[in-house]
Design an enzyme around this catalytic site. Structure first.
Site, PDB file in Angstrom:
ATOM      1  N   PHE A 145       0.821  -0.503   0.148  1.00  0.00           N
ATOM      2  CA  PHE A 145       0.012   0.456   0.194  1.00  0.00           C
ATOM      3  C   PHE A 145       0.505   1.398  -0.211  1.00  0.00           C
ATOM      4  O   PHE A 145       1.554   1.711   1.237  1.00  0.00           O
ATOM      5  CB  PHE A 145      -0.850   0.208   1.184  1.00  0.00           C
ATOM      6  N   ASP A 230       8.965   3.148   1.994  1.00  0.00           N
ATOM      7  CA  ASP A 230       7.871   3.386   2.559  1.00  0.00           C
ATOM      8  C   ASP A 230       7.904   3.860   4.151  1.00  0.00           C
ATOM      9  O   ASP A 230       7.282   2.451   4.649  1.00  0.00           O
ATOM     10  CB  ASP A 230       7.249   3.304   1.541  1.00  0.00           C
ATOM     11  N   LYS A 259       2.251  10.926   7.059  1.00  0.00           N
ATOM     12  CA  LYS A 259       1.438  10.754   8.521  1.00  0.00           C
ATOM     13  C   LYS A 259       2.119  11.228   9.639  1.00  0.00           C
ATOM     14  O   LYS A 259       1.439  12.453   9.956  1.00  0.00           O
ATOM     15  CB  LYS A 259       1.415   9.344   8.782  1.00  0.00           C
TER      16      LYS A 259
HETATM   17  C1  LIG Z   1      -1.239   6.486   4.298  1.00  0.00           C
HETATM   18  C2  LIG Z   1      -0.189   5.721   3.359  1.00  0.00           C
HETATM   19  C3  LIG Z   1       0.310   6.204   2.447  1.00  0.00           C
HETATM   20  C4  LIG Z   1      -0.316   6.796   1.818  1.00  0.00           C
HETATM   21  O1  LIG Z   1      -0.634   8.291   2.728  1.00  0.00           O
HETATM   22  P1  LIG Z   1      -1.468   9.383   2.041  1.00  0.00           P
HETATM   23  O2  LIG Z   1      -0.804  10.723   3.463  1.00  0.00           O
HETATM   24  O3  LIG Z   1      -3.050   8.967   2.344  1.00  0.00           O
HETATM   25  O4  LIG Z   1      -1.498  10.223   0.864  1.00  0.00           O
HETATM   26  C5  LIG Z   1       1.412   6.178   1.334  1.00  0.00           C
HETATM   27  N1  LIG Z   1       2.706   5.012   1.744  1.00  0.00           N
HETATM   28  C6  LIG Z   1       1.982   4.140   3.253  1.00  0.00           C
HETATM   29  C7  LIG Z   1       2.794   2.792   3.648  1.00  0.00           C
HETATM   30  C8  LIG Z   1       0.823   4.458   3.608  1.00  0.00           C
HETATM   31  O5  LIG Z   1       0.776   3.789   5.701  1.00  0.00           O
END
Ligand SMILES: *Cc1c(COP(=O)(O)O)cnc(C)c1O
Length: 404
Positions: A145, A230, A259
């Site tokens: 994700f 990520d 986040k």
């Molecule tokens: C939440 C998330 C994203 C995307 O972040 P947004 O601020 O919702 O665009 C990307 N990678 C990971 C691992 C995430 O948990």
């Protein structure tokens, strides 16, 4: 069903009436919060065990972060990057230091940080590695994700996230998560990056097998490929360290952050990398109107300072032990499996008992907010300010729900 609708508070129906149904929220309408607790419009209190998918690592309205936001609101909120503002240098310097990297590129959302990483890796591939024009590929993992843009959903393996949003962006290869041999096979001379979550959050807090991340690091170094981590959900204290990669002794070439970086107040994301990587961007090639704005920098600088003390990472590690011990005791008593690290757990509920959604609804009735992910899996990610007593409370409520 009809009974359910009659019991649905008017405020819930109000919130749905003029809203696209791209979410299926729990029927709770929150109006205030502090620390790990939120209060709904009827004055009921709930323990927040989702923490905005880790955007609220420091809890709701952390006093230091709120004070920084208030002070900045009274001075300057936006300049655009056309001009320099006085909050920018400290933020970039301190975040770069926290990451152990030369440079930082601020954006707003996580998806934008991922898009930035993809663009930088491609440009690095063409300009530094010497990949022929238009040939770059990036290897990603099944079950990933990374966000919701058209390019990012192009390499998702989740049918809901992807179906009917094509045509898809080419240039991505998908391999099973945790499988080094498959990764080695997928990398060729045109591969510019391997993009991975060090722990797959959305997939259900899936921790890769021992030795996987060090193996990815080794492969990337040998084959001259950028390792992009990520850490948007796993980073900034969630797992009991500043970065999940750290716990595997691995340093990626690029961190993607988001986040919790915004302190639960403003959306702030960033890419951190050394100058030989992020230095490929020249003026006009990438940007964002709001990225790195004064309010975002003022809050995020305080986030970096909170993390620099190590206090939240320690809390997550110590209280995480307590959480996982409590959850492990429920395996065989309604739970099939528990995964995770620090104050982060993915729980598989016995599907014969109830769905993840039902478990979340029953926990909500008992004053604990969590979110299901796929099928019978739910995820716990309480704010790192949660107390030991509150952890025990959450585990006790889960035990009661599982016991029927
Ligand atoms: C939440 C998330 C994203 C995307 O972040 P947004 O601020 O919702 O665009 C990307 N990678 C990971 C691992 C995430 O948990």
């Amino acid at each position: 069903m009809i009974e359910d609708m009659l019991r649905t508070p008017a405020a819930v129906q109000d919130a749905e009436r003029h809203t696209a149904h791209n979410y299926h929220p729990l029927p709770v309408v929150i109006s205030s919060a502090e620390g790990a607790w939120v209060t709904d419009v009827d004055g009921r209190r709930y323990l927040d065990c989702l923490a905005g998918y880790s955007a609220l690592n420091f809890g709701h309205r952390h006093p230091t972060l709120i004070a920084a936001a208030h002070a900045q609101l009274d001075k300057l909120t936006l300049t655009s990057r056309a001009f320099i503002h006085d909050q920018f240098a400290d933020f970039c310097r301190e975040l770069a230091a926290l990451c152990g990297k030369d440079l930082v590129l601020p954006m707003n959302t996580g998806a934008e940080a991922v898009e930035t990483g993809v663009k930088v890796a491609r440009k690095w591939g063409y300009q530094v590695k010497g990949v022929p024009a238009g040939q770059a590929n990036i290897v990603v993992a099944e079950g990933n994700f990374h966000g919701r843009t058209t390019t990012i959903v192009s390499f998702s393996t989740d049918a809901d996230a992807r179906a009917d949003f094509g045509p898809y962006t080419p240039g991505f290869r998908i391999v099973p998560y945790g499988d080094l041999a498959a990764l080695a096979e997928a990398i060729d001379e045109h591969t510019v990056a391997v993009l991975l979550e060090p722990i797959q959050g959305e997939q259900g807090v899936v921790v890769p097998p021992e030795g996987y991340l060090p193996g990815v690091r080794r492969l990337c170094t040998e084959r001259r490929v950028l390792f992009i981590a990520d850490e948007i959900q796993s980073g900034l204290g969630r797992t009991g360290a500043t970065f999940a990669c750290e716990q595997d002794g691995v340093v990626p070439d690029m961190y993607l952050l988001g986040k919790a970086l915004g302190g639960g107040i403003v959306p702030v994301s960033a890419v951190a990398a050394d100058a030989d990587v992020l230095g490929v961007l020249r003026p006009g090639q990438h940007g964002s109107t709001f990225g790195g704005n004064p309010l975002a920098c003022a809050v995020a600088t305080e986030v970096v300072r909170l993390l620099a003390t190590g206090e939240f990472q320690r809390r997550s590690a110590e209280l995480g032990e307590r959480l996982h011990a409590g959850l492990r005791a429920l395996v065989g008593k309604g739970l099939v499996a528990v995964r995770g690290r620090g104050l982060w757990a993915g729980l598989d509920i016995d599907p014969a008992l109830m769905s993840g959604r039902e478990a979340c609804e029953r926990l909500m009735e008992r004053g604990v907010l969590v979110k299901d992910t796929h099928g019978s899996t739910i995820r716990l990610a309480p704010p790192l300010v949660i107390t030991a007593e509150d952890i025990d409370h959450a585990v006790a409520q889960l035990a009661a729900v599982l016991a029927g």
